[in-house]
Motif scaffolding. Structure first.
Motif, PDB file in Angstrom:
ATOM      1  N   LEU A  53     -26.769 -53.508  80.776  1.00 49.50           N
ATOM      2  CA  LEU A  53     -26.437 -52.106  80.552  1.00 49.50           C
ATOM      3  C   LEU A  53     -26.105 -51.853  79.087  1.00 49.50           C
ATOM      4  O   LEU A  53     -26.553 -50.851  78.503  1.00 49.50           O
ATOM      5  CB  LEU A  53     -25.261 -51.691  81.441  1.00 49.50           C
ATOM      6  N   ALA A  54     -25.329 -52.759  78.484  1.00 48.06           N
ATOM      7  CA  ALA A  54     -24.959 -52.584  77.082  1.00 48.06           C
ATOM      8  C   ALA A  54     -26.188 -52.565  76.184  1.00 48.06           C
ATOM      9  O   ALA A  54     -26.287 -51.755  75.247  1.00 48.06           O
ATOM     10  CB  ALA A  54     -24.004 -53.694  76.652  1.00 48.06           C
ATOM     11  N   ARG A  55     -27.143 -53.434  76.462  1.00 44.14           N
ATOM     12  CA  ARG A  55     -28.369 -53.462  75.661  1.00 44.14           C
ATOM     13  C   ARG A  55     -29.164 -52.167  75.818  1.00 44.14           C
ATOM     14  O   ARG A  55     -29.734 -51.654  74.854  1.00 44.14           O
ATOM     15  CB  ARG A  55     -29.223 -54.662  76.061  1.00 44.14           C
ATOM     16  N   ALA A  56     -29.199 -51.645  77.046  1.00 42.36           N
ATOM     17  CA  ALA A  56     -29.928 -50.404  77.289  1.00 42.36           C
ATOM     18  C   ALA A  56     -29.268 -49.233  76.564  1.00 42.36           C
ATOM     19  O   ALA A  56     -29.948 -48.388  75.971  1.00 42.36           O
ATOM     20  CB  ALA A  56     -29.992 -50.126  78.787  1.00 42.36           C
ATOM     21  N   VAL A  57     -27.937 -49.204  76.597  1.00 43.23           N
ATOM     22  CA  VAL A  57     -27.223 -48.131  75.903  1.00 43.23           C
ATOM     23  C   VAL A  57     -27.385 -48.268  74.391  1.00 43.23           C
ATOM     24  O   VAL A  57     -27.537 -47.275  73.677  1.00 43.23           O
ATOM     25  CB  VAL A  57     -25.737 -48.119  76.306  1.00 43.23           C
ATOM     26  N   LEU A  58     -27.370 -49.505  73.909  1.00 47.37           N
ATOM     27  CA  LEU A  58     -27.596 -49.741  72.476  1.00 47.37           C
ATOM     28  C   LEU A  58     -28.947 -49.173  72.046  1.00 47.37           C
ATOM     29  O   LEU A  58     -29.050 -48.476  71.019  1.00 47.37           O
ATOM     30  CB  LEU A  58     -27.535 -51.240  72.189  1.00 47.37           C
ATOM     31  N   LYS A  59     -29.972 -49.456  72.828  1.00 47.28           N
ATOM     32  CA  LYS A  59     -31.313 -48.964  72.512  1.00 47.28           C
ATOM     33  C   LYS A  59     -31.345 -47.443  72.543  1.00 47.28           C
ATOM     34  O   LYS A  59     -31.967 -46.796  71.676  1.00 47.28           O
ATOM     35  CB  LYS A  59     -32.323 -49.532  73.504  1.00 47.28           C
ATOM     36  N   ALA A  60     -30.646 -46.849  73.531  1.00 45.49           N
ATOM     37  CA  ALA A  60     -30.607 -45.390  73.624  1.00 45.49           C
ATOM     38  C   ALA A  60     -29.864 -44.783  72.439  1.00 45.49           C
ATOM     39  O   ALA A  60     -30.269 -43.735  71.908  1.00 45.49           O
ATOM     40  CB  ALA A  60     -29.945 -44.975  74.936  1.00 45.49           C
ATOM     41  N   CYS A  61     -28.790 -45.425  72.019  1.00 48.72           N
ATOM     42  CA  CYS A  61     -28.040 -44.955  70.851  1.00 48.72           C
ATOM     43  C   CYS A  61     -28.928 -44.955  69.605  1.00 48.72           C
ATOM     44  O   CYS A  61     -28.966 -43.976  68.841  1.00 48.72           O
ATOM     45  CB  CYS A  61     -26.821 -45.837  70.607  1.00 48.72           C
ATOM     46  N   GLU A  62     -29.621 -46.049  69.425  1.00 49.14           N
ATOM     47  CA  GLU A  62     -30.498 -46.165  68.256  1.00 49.14           C
ATOM     48  C   GLU A  62     -31.601 -45.115  68.306  1.00 49.14           C
ATOM     49  O   GLU A  62     -31.974 -44.531  67.283  1.00 49.14           O
ATOM     50  CB  GLU A  62     -31.062 -47.572  68.177  1.00 49.14           C
ATOM     51  N   GLY A  63     -32.107 -44.841  69.516  1.00 47.11           N
ATOM     52  CA  GLY A  63     -33.132 -43.816  69.668  1.00 47.11           C
ATOM     53  C   GLY A  63     -32.616 -42.425  69.372  1.00 47.11           C
ATOM     54  O   GLY A  63     -33.386 -41.539  68.978  1.00 47.11           O
ATOM     55  N   ALA A  64     -31.289 -42.240  69.547  1.00 47.60           N
ATOM     56  CA  ALA A  64     -30.665 -40.947  69.268  1.00 47.60           C
ATOM     57  C   ALA A  64     -30.174 -40.846  67.828  1.00 47.60           C
ATOM     58  O   ALA A  64     -29.522 -39.862  67.462  1.00 47.60           O
ATOM     59  CB  ALA A  64     -29.509 -40.714  70.238  1.00 47.60           C
ATOM     60  N   GLY A  65     -30.466 -41.874  67.032  1.00 47.51           N
ATOM     61  CA  GLY A  65     -30.074 -41.844  65.632  1.00 47.51           C
ATOM     62  C   GLY A  65     -28.648 -42.291  65.356  1.00 47.51           C
ATOM     63  O   GLY A  65     -28.128 -42.066  64.257  1.00 47.51           O
ATOM     64  N   LEU A  66     -28.002 -42.918  66.340  1.00 48.19           N
ATOM     65  CA  LEU A  66     -26.646 -43.419  66.159  1.00 48.19           C
ATOM     66  C   LEU A  66     -26.683 -44.879  65.738  1.00 48.19           C
ATOM     67  O   LEU A  66     -27.472 -45.666  66.255  1.00 48.19           O
ATOM     68  CB  LEU A  66     -25.847 -43.284  67.461  1.00 48.19           C
ATOM     69  N   ARG A  67     -25.830 -45.240  64.800  1.00 48.93           N
ATOM     70  CA  ARG A  67     -25.704 -46.639  64.390  1.00 48.93           C
ATOM     71  C   ARG A  67     -24.747 -47.312  65.377  1.00 48.93           C
ATOM     72  O   ARG A  67     -23.581 -46.940  65.465  1.00 48.93           O
ATOM     73  CB  ARG A  67     -25.170 -46.732  62.956  1.00 48.93           C
ATOM     74  N   ALA A  68     -25.257 -48.282  66.114  1.00 46.55           N
ATOM     75  CA  ALA A  68     -24.482 -48.865  67.216  1.00 46.55           C
ATOM     76  C   ALA A  68     -24.550 -50.389  67.185  1.00 46.55           C
ATOM     77  O   ALA A  68     -25.444 -50.981  66.583  1.00 46.55           O
ATOM     78  CB  ALA A  68     -24.995 -48.345  68.554  1.00 46.55           C
TER      79      ALA A  68
END
Length: 262
Positions: free
Chosen positions: A31-46
């Motif tokens: 789940l953490a990896r999926a959220v990380l990828k989603a954050c990066e896709g939204a332009g957030l540095r995560a």
């Protein structure tokens, strides 16, 4: 992802820290990896930090086993993490710095060389802090008296080990967990499923382990998860009432209920 965006928008601090708690094998890392990828896709540095990556070194745990209690040689419970290291990582992230994120090599039961640690992004926006006891609170001392399993009954007869674990959780760990802005719990249907979940993890580890790595057989897994049983059961009892988001899972790790605290 909506939870992450809400925390990012509301938190006065950067990075916004999302705590993700769940029993062994519940799917936290996935789940953490999926959220990380989603954050990066939204332009957030995560970035992602697991509490498992804060384990004390093998040598440090062997010292604890000699000086405090033999059961502390086994990684996992509060008291076997380098909380000071975790706090230093949080402080650097709070300062907007790029920081090396610790990594633990479970196949070798020791901290990975620092040369292998990845770096967080500069001015990190979101940190996903995941682990089996992330956000946990200590039990009342009276509740430590009765053993919860054979391990405690036979190898911690005087309750010294579980008292040390509980006391550790009561102090520095609470400082670490206080930095969490939003707490999410992946709630297993009960502790009974954890051994099978952890066994599946070990099979995955065995498929990827390199030369010199160690993997556990089923009997070793059963003993290993017994170290986690007390606190896992308490988390499943206590944390749902205060977590910001509770995702209840079935034995196949499929969500059966999602509840947000209002």
């Amino acid at each position: 992802m909506a939870q992450v965006q809400a925390v990012f928008a509301q938190s006065p601090r950067r990075p916004a820290v999302i705590g993700l708690c769940g029993a062994q094998g519940s799917g936290k890392t996935t789940l953490a990896r999926a959220v990380l990828k989603a954050c990066e896709g939204a332009g957030l540095r995560a970035a992602v930090l697991s509490i498992d990556d804060l384990y004390l070194t093998l040598a440090e745990r062997q010292t604890l086993a000699r000086d405090v209690h033999p059961l502390l040689a086994t990684r996992g419970v509060p008291g076997t993490h380098d909380v000071t290291l975790g706090l230093s990582v949080f402080a650097a992230l709070d300062a907007g710095e790029r920081v090396a994120l610790p990594r633990f090599d479970k196949a070798h039961d020791d901290r990975a060389p620092q040369s292998e640690w990845p770096s967080s992004p500069l001015e990190c926006n979101v940190l996903l802090f995941e682990g089996w006891c992330v956000g946990a609170r200590p039990q009342a001392r009276v509740d430590l008296l009765v053993p919860v399993n054979v391990l405690e009954a036979s190898e911690d007869v005087d309750a010294n080990w579980r008292t040390y674990v509980n006391d550790s959780l009561s102090t520095a760990y609470q400082t670490l967990f206080a930095r969490i802005d939003r707490l999410i719990l992946l709630a297993a249907p009960g502790f009974e499923v954890v051994q099978n979940w952890r066994l599946e993890q070990e099979h995955e580890l065995a498929a990827n382990v390199g030369k010199g790595g160690k993997v556990m057989d089923e009997a070793s897994i059963a003993r290993f998860v017994a170290h986690y049983e007390r606190l896992t059961r308490f988390i499943l009892q206590e944390m749902p009432g205060r977590a910001d988001l509770v995702i209840r899972l079935d034995a196949a790790r499929q969500p059966v209920e999602i509840r947000e605290r209002t």
